[in-house]
Design a protein around this motif. Sequence first.
Motif, short mmCIF file in Angstrom:
data_model
loop_
_atom_site.label_atom_id
_atom_site.label_comp_id
_atom_site.label_asym_id
_atom_site.label_seq_id
_atom_site.Cartn_x
_atom_site.Cartn_y
_atom_site.Cartn_z
N LEU A 211 0.83 -1.21 0.00
CA LEU A 211 0.00 0.00 0.00
C LEU A 211 0.85 1.25 0.00
O LEU A 211 0.49 2.27 -0.62
CB LEU A 211 -0.92 0.00 1.22
N HIS A 212 1.97 1.20 0.70
CA HIS A 212 2.82 2.39 0.81
C HIS A 212 3.36 2.81 -0.54
O HIS A 212 3.58 4.00 -0.80
CB HIS A 212 3.96 2.13 1.78
N ALA A 213 3.57 1.85 -1.42
CA ALA A 213 4.06 2.20 -2.76
C ALA A 213 3.08 3.10 -3.49
O ALA A 213 3.48 3.95 -4.30
CB ALA A 213 4.32 0.93 -3.55
N GLN A 214 1.78 2.94 -3.21
CA GLN A 214 0.74 3.75 -3.85
C GLN A 214 0.30 4.92 -2.97
O GLN A 214 -0.26 5.91 -3.47
CB GLN A 214 -0.48 2.89 -4.18
N HIS A 215 0.50 4.79 -1.67
CA HIS A 215 0.07 5.81 -0.70
C HIS A 215 1.27 6.17 0.18
O HIS A 215 1.35 5.75 1.35
CB HIS A 215 -1.10 5.28 0.14
N PRO A 216 2.21 6.94 -0.35
CA PRO A 216 3.46 7.20 0.38
C PRO A 216 3.29 7.99 1.67
O PRO A 216 4.21 8.05 2.48
CB PRO A 216 4.29 7.99 -0.65
N GLN A 217 2.10 8.58 1.89
CA GLN A 217 1.86 9.29 3.15
C GLN A 217 1.61 8.34 4.31
O GLN A 217 1.67 8.73 5.48
CB GLN A 217 0.65 10.23 2.99
N LEU A 218 1.34 7.06 4.01
CA LEU A 218 0.93 6.11 5.04
C LEU A 218 2.14 5.55 5.78
O LEU A 218 3.16 5.21 5.17
CB LEU A 218 0.15 4.96 4.40
N LYS A 219 2.02 5.46 7.11
CA LYS A 219 3.04 4.82 7.94
C LYS A 219 2.37 3.82 8.86
O LYS A 219 1.16 3.91 9.14
CB LYS A 219 3.82 5.86 8.75
N LEU A 220 3.16 2.87 9.33
CA LEU A 220 2.66 1.80 10.20
C LEU A 220 3.32 1.89 11.55
O LEU A 220 4.55 2.00 11.65
CB LEU A 220 2.94 0.43 9.57
N LYS A 221 2.50 1.85 12.61
CA LYS A 221 3.00 1.92 13.97
C LYS A 221 2.59 0.65 14.72
O LYS A 221 1.40 0.36 14.86
CB LYS A 221 2.43 3.16 14.69
N LEU A 222 3.59 -0.11 15.19
CA LEU A 222 3.36 -1.34 15.94
C LEU A 222 3.74 -1.09 17.39
O LEU A 222 4.91 -0.88 17.72
CB LEU A 222 4.20 -2.49 15.37
N ILE A 223 2.74 -1.10 18.26
CA ILE A 223 2.93 -0.80 19.68
C ILE A 223 2.88 -2.10 20.48
O ILE A 223 1.87 -2.81 20.45
CB ILE A 223 1.84 0.15 20.20
N GLY A 224 3.96 -2.43 21.17
CA GLY A 224 3.92 -3.63 21.99
C GLY A 224 5.28 -4.25 22.20
O GLY A 224 6.28 -3.85 21.59
N PRO A 225 5.35 -5.26 23.06
CA PRO A 225 6.64 -5.88 23.39
C PRO A 225 7.18 -6.71 22.22
O PRO A 225 6.43 -7.39 21.52
CB PRO A 225 6.30 -6.76 24.59
#
Length: 380
Positions: A211-225
């Motif tokens: 998705l990021h290749a088409q929507h470069p504004q998008l970021k992913l945040k993984l919260i946890g151990p």
Amino acid sequence: MTPLRINVVLGPFLPTLPGPAGAIEKLWQGIAEHLAQTGHQVTLVARRYEDQPTHETLQGVRYLRRSGYTRTNRTAPDLARDLAYSFRILAALPPADITVTNAFFLPTLLAWRKRRTGRVVVNVQRYPKKQMWLYDRVDRLSSVSQAVADEIVRQRPSLKPIVGVVPNPVDVDVFAPPAQPIDRPPTTLAFHGRVHPEKGLHLLVEAFARLHAQHPQLKLKLIGPTATEHGGGGQPYLDRLATLAGPAPVEFVAPIRDPAQLAQALRDADLYCYPSMADLGESFGVSPLEAMAVGLPTVVSALACFREFADDDVNALVFDHNAPDAVDRLEAALLRLLQEPDTRRRLAQAGIDKADAFSYPRVASAYERDFLSLVHTPPT
């Protein structure tokens, strides 16, 4: 109503807040507090962590803490530690009408001491793994979803009369939507929970990278151990996720212990995904319900336990995590949220409404009714 004396015994591996508590420890602290507020005498027994006092009373709940263990993530050593902890706790428990626990061996030991510790309630938070025969003498197997209840009965049909269902709660006062709905193009996709292969994060990261290749504004945040001793997948899994992500921006955030801070972190996001693949491990799913409560359009996998609250295209989107093209299906669901503002708004409001049915007062009241029925029913 006669107040009950209630013991709640947590497991040997994680402490209560403000220590590095897990989901079970957090939710039972909240349930204990609500039961105490309604007049019951509640004692919460947990692993001691660092400088936490051995005895204290907070929010009307009496705390007893004893030394515990670090999880090894190996079955035999962890079971041995659970057994040692159970014997240690058994000697410390005060008299009670009800004793609730999700420790592995303690219910079996308690079943022989009912005159002192009351009716024994096993809080079944995970799918049973053929150990239910150990609990033939307990009074209630309280599962957190119908999927778990059905599996208990399938494995041990004789236990059907004592199986019940009370879902896990979400703190809708803390995990609340923003005062004013935020309608903006999505830029942050979030997850919170253990960063472990069974959570399906490799599916999520691969779908996100596409998705990021088409929507470069998008970021992913993984919260946890991420560390194995805290339930994460360790460095090998982090390396795998980094390879799948490539240049797409994935941010790993340390566990957020404070519920209010976690709720704000979720409100700061725009979309949420919980792609768990743990068909025989996941039992309910508090994390995605918390995301729904704050108003995040949410995507979940098709685990049976998620049916307790996630209705596809009603209050969430559901993808088949076991399909050969699972990544494609997840990508399509996320793409739909990115491209359809009306769908985002509709799912967000429906998720908020659904989460309200799982508030702490409602869940604590369900436990209270069940405990009273057990106490007032003659033993068999």
